[in-house]
Design a protein around this motif. Sequence first.
Motif: not given
Length: 290
Positions: A231-258
């Motif tokens: 919600s910090e901004k209106s649109s994200w690429t997956f690469n931006e999500i993956m490299n966000h400092v607080e979302l990096k730790e979601y690691s390989i599970d991030l794609g399935v979660l999205i």
Amino acid sequence: MEDILRPIYQERASQANTLGVLIIEKKQKSIMTTDTFDAVLLIIVKEAEQPVFIKHYTYDEKKAALHIVTQEQLNKWLLLGSNRKVFEWLYIGKILFDRNEYINDLRTELMEFPFHGRKIKMGIEFAKLIRRYTDGKAFFDNRNYLDAYNYVVHSLHHLARLAVIENGFHPEVTVWDQVKQIEPEIYKLYEELVSSEESLDKRLELLFLASEFLIHSRTKVGASHIIDTLSEKSSWTFNEIMNHVELKEYSIDLGVLIEYLIEKGLVKINNVETKGQGVYHRNYSAEKLS
């Protein structure tokens, strides 16, 4: 044992880089706490060439282990729950050196379990839960029942940990004892899976149905951290999500979660035109949690 190890830890304590030193001695009924060693010295440092350095010692038929860990590595373990033994060491260890009350403050923080820290841990645990559940369901649908069983056990474990965190506790020591008291419904599911006399495929079928309901009921809680971050901004690429400092730790599970959150209407796909005819960049945005 402490007297014997004093020269080892005193040398480290005198260094400005050292934040704290703990000793954990083996108790007769909890041999696993120290990995069979008679004592473990845990030394926390600000920085080091290696995030974890371990050395073993022996004396009079006894053995001790020295663990030197950087502050960054310790924080990562505490966030991810990827080294559960370290929680026990911090709780029960005897403080031998504590620079500026570092270990005492850390213990207080662990006891109080700040809300933001809980949200991140719940998010990471929820992502692992979705990954295990989704993979397990795929194995089940393909009649690979033993593989499905393995994934379901893991998904229940993550569901149990999520429930414990949601209730304000660290799920790092005896998870199923905690869950039995806090969320007996999840404990009962686990019990039925491992001890039921039904055929394996029938057990799994019933469990997937029950798990689906329990996962659905925790989706908003589990997804709260990632939705707030998106919600910090209106649109994200997956690469931006993956490299966000607080979302990096979601690691390989991030794609399935999205993909799961898209299915549940909590994340929206935004198609952005590319130079290719009919080909779009797939961006993502968060829907508000009601």
